[in-house]
Motif scaffolding. Structure first.
Motif, PDB file in Angstrom:
ATOM      1  N   ASN A 278       1.308  -5.725  -3.879  1.00 32.40           N
ATOM      2  CA  ASN A 278       2.359  -6.680  -4.569  1.00 32.40           C
ATOM      3  C   ASN A 278       3.726  -5.897  -4.799  1.00 32.40           C
ATOM      4  OD1 ASN A 278       0.380  -8.498  -5.353  1.00 32.40           O
ATOM      5  ND2 ASN A 278      -0.355  -6.749  -6.882  1.00 32.40           N
ATOM      6  N   SER A 279       4.168  -4.622  -4.375  1.00 30.78           N
ATOM      7  CA  SER A 279       5.450  -3.976  -4.532  1.00 30.78           C
ATOM      8  C   SER A 279       6.407  -4.670  -3.867  1.00 30.78           C
ATOM      9  CB  SER A 279       5.169  -2.472  -4.112  1.00 30.78           C
ATOM     10  OG  SER A 279       6.488  -2.003  -4.327  1.00 30.78           O
ATOM     11  N   GLU A 280       7.492  -5.022  -4.492  1.00 28.27           N
ATOM     12  CA  GLU A 280       8.679  -5.399  -3.668  1.00 28.27           C
ATOM     13  C   GLU A 280       9.585  -4.499  -3.021  1.00 28.27           C
ATOM     14  OE1 GLU A 280       9.292  -8.764  -3.499  1.00 28.27           O
ATOM     15  OE2 GLU A 280       7.786  -9.539  -4.944  1.00 28.27           O
ATOM     16  N   ILE A 281       9.264  -3.438  -3.273  1.00 23.42           N
ATOM     17  CA  ILE A 281      10.011  -2.000  -2.627  1.00 23.42           C
ATOM     18  C   ILE A 281       9.143  -1.612  -1.780  1.00 23.42           C
ATOM     19  CG2 ILE A 281      10.694   0.267  -3.464  1.00 23.42           C
ATOM     20  CD1 ILE A 281      11.279  -0.982  -6.226  1.00 23.42           C
ATOM     21  N   PRO A 282       9.437  -0.982  -0.537  1.00 26.04           N
ATOM     22  CA  PRO A 282       8.481  -0.360   0.362  1.00 26.04           C
ATOM     23  C   PRO A 282       7.686   0.719  -0.211  1.00 26.04           C
ATOM     24  CG  PRO A 282      10.804  -0.690   1.432  1.00 26.04           C
ATOM     25  CD  PRO A 282      10.810  -0.957  -0.206  1.00 26.04           C
ATOM     26  N   VAL A 283       6.491   1.016   0.242  1.00 33.68           N
ATOM     27  CA  VAL A 283       5.483   1.920  -0.248  1.00 33.68           C
ATOM     28  C   VAL A 283       5.085   2.717   0.904  1.00 33.68           C
ATOM     29  CG1 VAL A 283       3.189   2.089  -1.308  1.00 33.68           C
ATOM     30  CG2 VAL A 283       4.810   0.314  -2.081  1.00 33.68           C
ATOM     31  N   LEU A 284       5.464   3.947   0.809  1.00 28.89           N
ATOM     32  CA  LEU A 284       4.704   4.891   1.874  1.00 28.89           C
ATOM     33  C   LEU A 284       3.781   5.679   1.290  1.00 28.89           C
ATOM     34  CD1 LEU A 284       5.334   6.586   4.768  1.00 28.89           C
ATOM     35  CD2 LEU A 284       6.952   7.896   3.416  1.00 28.89           C
ATOM     36  N   VAL A 285       2.636   5.566   2.142  1.00 30.78           N
ATOM     37  CA  VAL A 285       1.384   6.352   1.563  1.00 30.78           C
ATOM     38  C   VAL A 285       1.048   7.438   2.437  1.00 30.78           C
ATOM     39  CG1 VAL A 285      -1.122   5.849   1.054  1.00 30.78           C
ATOM     40  CG2 VAL A 285       0.284   4.205   0.904  1.00 30.78           C
ATOM     41  N   ILE A 286       0.827   8.405   1.812  1.00 28.83           N
ATOM     42  CA  ILE A 286       0.444   9.709   2.486  1.00 28.83           C
ATOM     43  C   ILE A 286      -0.810  10.152   2.436  1.00 28.83           C
ATOM     44  CG2 ILE A 286       1.392  12.321   2.465  1.00 28.83           C
ATOM     45  CD1 ILE A 286       3.306  10.437   3.324  1.00 28.83           C
ATOM     46  N   LYS A 287      -1.534  10.520   3.467  1.00 33.38           N
ATOM     47  CA  LYS A 287      -2.837  10.672   3.333  1.00 33.38           C
ATOM     48  C   LYS A 287      -3.504  12.171   3.288  1.00 33.38           C
ATOM     49  CE  LYS A 287      -5.274   7.917   3.733  1.00 33.38           C
ATOM     50  NZ  LYS A 287      -6.052   7.148   4.662  1.00 33.38           N
TER      51      LYS A 287
ATOM     52  N   LYS B 230       5.569  16.472  -1.952  1.00 34.53           N
ATOM     53  CA  LYS B 230       6.073  17.295  -0.831  1.00 34.53           C
ATOM     54  C   LYS B 230       6.738  16.455   0.005  1.00 34.53           C
ATOM     55  CE  LYS B 230       2.486  20.939  -1.467  1.00 34.53           C
ATOM     56  NZ  LYS B 230       1.508  21.869  -0.815  1.00 34.53           N
ATOM     57  N   VAL B 231       6.289  15.268   0.437  1.00 31.66           N
ATOM     58  CA  VAL B 231       6.819  14.661   1.534  1.00 31.66           C
ATOM     59  C   VAL B 231       8.266  13.915   1.022  1.00 31.66           C
ATOM     60  CG1 VAL B 231       6.776  12.520   2.761  1.00 31.66           C
ATOM     61  CG2 VAL B 231       4.780  14.006   2.884  1.00 31.66           C
ATOM     62  N   ALA B 232       8.193  13.579  -0.184  1.00 27.44           N
ATOM     63  CA  ALA B 232       9.284  12.734  -1.190  1.00 27.44           C
ATOM     64  C   ALA B 232      10.385  13.858  -0.950  1.00 27.44           C
ATOM     65  CB  ALA B 232       8.877  12.472  -2.375  1.00 27.44           C
ATOM     66  N   ALA B 233      10.003  15.107  -1.393  1.00 26.42           N
ATOM     67  CA  ALA B 233      11.030  16.181  -1.265  1.00 26.42           C
ATOM     68  C   ALA B 233      11.812  16.598  -0.053  1.00 26.42           C
ATOM     69  CB  ALA B 233      10.212  17.436  -1.832  1.00 26.42           C
ATOM     70  N   GLN B 234      11.001  16.511   1.083  1.00 21.88           N
ATOM     71  CA  GLN B 234      11.643  16.663   2.264  1.00 21.88           C
ATOM     72  C   GLN B 234      12.362  15.501   2.846  1.00 21.88           C
ATOM     73  OE1 GLN B 234       8.820  18.061   5.513  1.00 21.88           O
ATOM     74  NE2 GLN B 234       7.226  18.086   3.754  1.00 21.88           N
ATOM     75  N   ILE B 235      12.095  14.245   2.279  1.00 22.08           N
ATOM     76  CA  ILE B 235      13.072  12.916   2.661  1.00 22.08           C
ATOM     77  C   ILE B 235      14.074  12.907   1.590  1.00 22.08           C
ATOM     78  CG2 ILE B 235      12.919  10.394   2.351  1.00 22.08           C
ATOM     79  CD1 ILE B 235      10.104  10.358   3.181  1.00 22.08           C
TER      80      ILE B 235
ATOM     81  N   ILE C  67       6.580   6.505  -2.962  1.00 24.03           N
ATOM     82  CA  ILE C  67       5.670   7.432  -2.205  1.00 24.03           C
ATOM     83  C   ILE C  67       4.477   7.738  -2.894  1.00 24.03           C
ATOM     84  CG2 ILE C  67       5.460   9.439  -0.666  1.00 24.03           C
ATOM     85  CD1 ILE C  67       8.415   9.447  -0.352  1.00 24.03           C
ATOM     86  N   MET C  68       3.133   7.430  -2.337  1.00 26.36           N
ATOM     87  CA  MET C  68       2.116   7.604  -3.146  1.00 26.36           C
ATOM     88  C   MET C  68       1.087   8.415  -2.176  1.00 26.36           C
ATOM     89  SD  MET C  68       1.541   3.839  -4.664  1.00 26.36           S
ATOM     90  CE  MET C  68       0.313   4.393  -5.766  1.00 26.36           C
ATOM     91  N   GLY C  69       0.208   9.135  -2.873  1.00 27.60           N
ATOM     92  CA  GLY C  69      -0.997   9.717  -2.324  1.00 27.60           C
ATOM     93  C   GLY C  69      -2.227   8.498  -2.087  1.00 27.60           C
ATOM     94  N   SER C  70      -3.162   8.969  -1.346  1.00 27.28           N
ATOM     95  CA  SER C  70      -4.040   7.733  -1.029  1.00 27.28           C
ATOM     96  C   SER C  70      -5.162   7.760  -1.817  1.00 27.28           C
ATOM     97  CB  SER C  70      -4.395   7.890   0.517  1.00 27.28           C
ATOM     98  OG  SER C  70      -4.911   9.047   0.721  1.00 27.28           O
ATOM     99  N   HIS C  71      -5.415   9.137  -2.542  1.00 28.80           N
ATOM    100  CA  HIS C  71      -6.442   9.069  -3.212  1.00 28.80           C
ATOM    101  C   HIS C  71      -6.141   9.829  -4.903  1.00 28.80           C
ATOM    102  CE1 HIS C  71      -9.068   8.185  -0.066  1.00 28.80           C
ATOM    103  NE2 HIS C  71      -8.701   9.115   0.675  1.00 28.80           N
ATOM    104  N   GLY C  72      -6.911   9.542  -5.907  1.00 28.53           N
ATOM    105  CA  GLY C  72      -6.633  10.115  -6.793  1.00 28.53           C
ATOM    106  C   GLY C  72      -8.001  10.873  -7.594  1.00 28.53           C
TER     107      GLY C  72
ATOM    108  N   HIS D 179      -3.742  14.844  -3.843  1.00 32.24           N
ATOM    109  CA  HIS D 179      -3.260  13.822  -2.989  1.00 32.24           C
ATOM    110  C   HIS D 179      -1.730  13.417  -3.437  1.00 32.24           C
ATOM    111  CE1 HIS D 179      -6.738  13.603  -0.757  1.00 32.24           C
ATOM    112  NE2 HIS D 179      -7.623  13.597  -1.868  1.00 32.24           N
ATOM    113  N   ALA D 180      -1.723  13.568  -4.887  1.00 28.27           N
ATOM    114  CA  ALA D 180      -0.311  13.148  -5.333  1.00 28.27           C
ATOM    115  C   ALA D 180       0.734  14.021  -5.144  1.00 28.27           C
ATOM    116  CB  ALA D 180      -0.469  12.736  -7.121  1.00 28.27           C
ATOM    117  N   GLU D 181       0.328  15.183  -5.093  1.00 27.29           N
ATOM    118  CA  GLU D 181       1.375  16.547  -4.920  1.00 27.29           C
ATOM    119  C   GLU D 181       1.536  16.428  -3.157  1.00 27.29           C
ATOM    120  OE1 GLU D 181       2.578  20.788  -5.754  1.00 27.29           O
ATOM    121  OE2 GLU D 181       0.718  20.160  -6.514  1.00 27.29           O
ATOM    122  N   ASP D 182       0.456  15.997  -2.490  1.00 25.89           N
ATOM    123  CA  ASP D 182       0.831  15.731  -0.923  1.00 25.89           C
ATOM    124  C   ASP D 182       2.295  14.862  -0.722  1.00 25.89           C
ATOM    125  OD1 ASP D 182      -1.023  17.850  -0.389  1.00 25.89           O
ATOM    126  OD2 ASP D 182      -2.430  15.982   0.256  1.00 25.89           O
TER     127      ASP D 182
END
Length: 274
Positions: free
Chosen positions: A132-141, A19-24, A108-113, A13-16
């Motif tokens: 709690n994050s002051e920075i935007p968080v994108l969660v990838i499923k 991969k999205v982070a790499a595209q962005i 950018i975070m995966g949704s499970h570990g 899930h973290a690698e998912d």
């Protein structure tokens, strides 16, 4: 968007998420910071504080750095500036500190570990970062081969306190030239007449220079289901929302809604703290 932080526990899930982070990052010439939090078992922490088990600690650090080196050499990261960090700390605190130290623009975070000494991305840790994050968080499923952000939903009550996080949301959508679907969910417990909601939304958006957007009112049994069902109806690429609220529909922004979406929505979810 200069720097993107991707916490990893070396799980699928973290690698998912990576991969999205790499595209962005490739689209926006961004740098990626890959962070592994080494949270050792409590009894080992006690031993370390007592000056014992240093070899074991160094072994964990060495193995984590070796694994990060392997990840950095993935083909999908080729040509992207990548910084590797292994940090001994509690996951949520460490993520917050690194975000400040490296002036991170997006997490950018995966949704499970499902692996690691202490699972980094499972359950409460993900929810704490989202909350709690002051920075935007994108969660990838899931694994997304071609990440798009053509259609983005922003669910809100459009109260005055959401203006600042909405500005952050707009900055994110500008990178992708997205169509924005603004929506308020109307439920039996948060009912307002259509004309009242329309007036609120109109006054809200009048302060922003929006062009490619739609305004929507969606009825459902509860807010979480409403957001998910509306997002399905417009085939949204991402669901966006605020994580806290102190006035208006405070319950619209409380932890249970944003965290529920992170847990239950199949689509990526991006959150902005009020």
């Amino acid at each position: 968007m200069k720097r993107i932080l991707v916490p990893t526990d070396f799980s699928e899930h973290a690698e998912d998420a990576l991969k999205v982070a790499a595209q962005i990052a490739r689209k926006n010439d961004s740098e990626i910071i890959i962070l592994h939090m080494l949270e050792l078992p409590h009894q080992m922490n006690d031993a370390i504080m007592g000056g014992v088990s240093i070899p074991e600690t160094m072994l964990f650090m060495k193995k984590a750095n070796e694994t990060l080196d392997e990840i950095t050499n993935r083909n999908y990261l080729e040509g992207i500036p990548v910084t590797e960090i292994v940090k001994m700390d509690r996951p949520t605190h460490g993520i917050s500190q690194v975000s400040k130290d490296y002036d991170i623009d997006l997490i950018i975070m995966g949704s499970h570990g499902s692996s690691g000494i202490e699972e980094l991305l499972i359950g409460s840790n993900t929810e704490k970062v989202v909350r709690n994050s002051e920075i935007p968080v994108l969660v990838i499923k899931k694994d997304i081969t071609n990440f798009n952000a053509d259609n983005i939903v922003f669910a809100s009550d459009f109260s005055s306190e959401t203006k600042k996080p909405f500005e952050k949301f707009l900055n994110f959508t500008k990178f992708f030239e997205s169509k924005i679907h603004l929506v308020t969910i109307c439920t039996p417990n948060s009912f307002k007449p259509t004309h009242v909601i329309q007036k609120t939304m109109h006054e809200f958006i009048s302060e922003f220079n929006l062009t490619n957007y739609s305004t929507n009112i969606y009825n459902d049994t509860n807010i979480e289901k409403g957001i998910i069902n509306f997002s399905n109806s417009v085939n949204a690429d991402i669901i966006g929302m605020c994580t806290h609220g102190r006035t208006g529909f405070a319950h619209f922004f409380n932890g249970s809604i944003s965290e529920g979406l992170v847990n239950h929505a199949v689509r990526p979810v991006i959150t902005f703290k009020v």
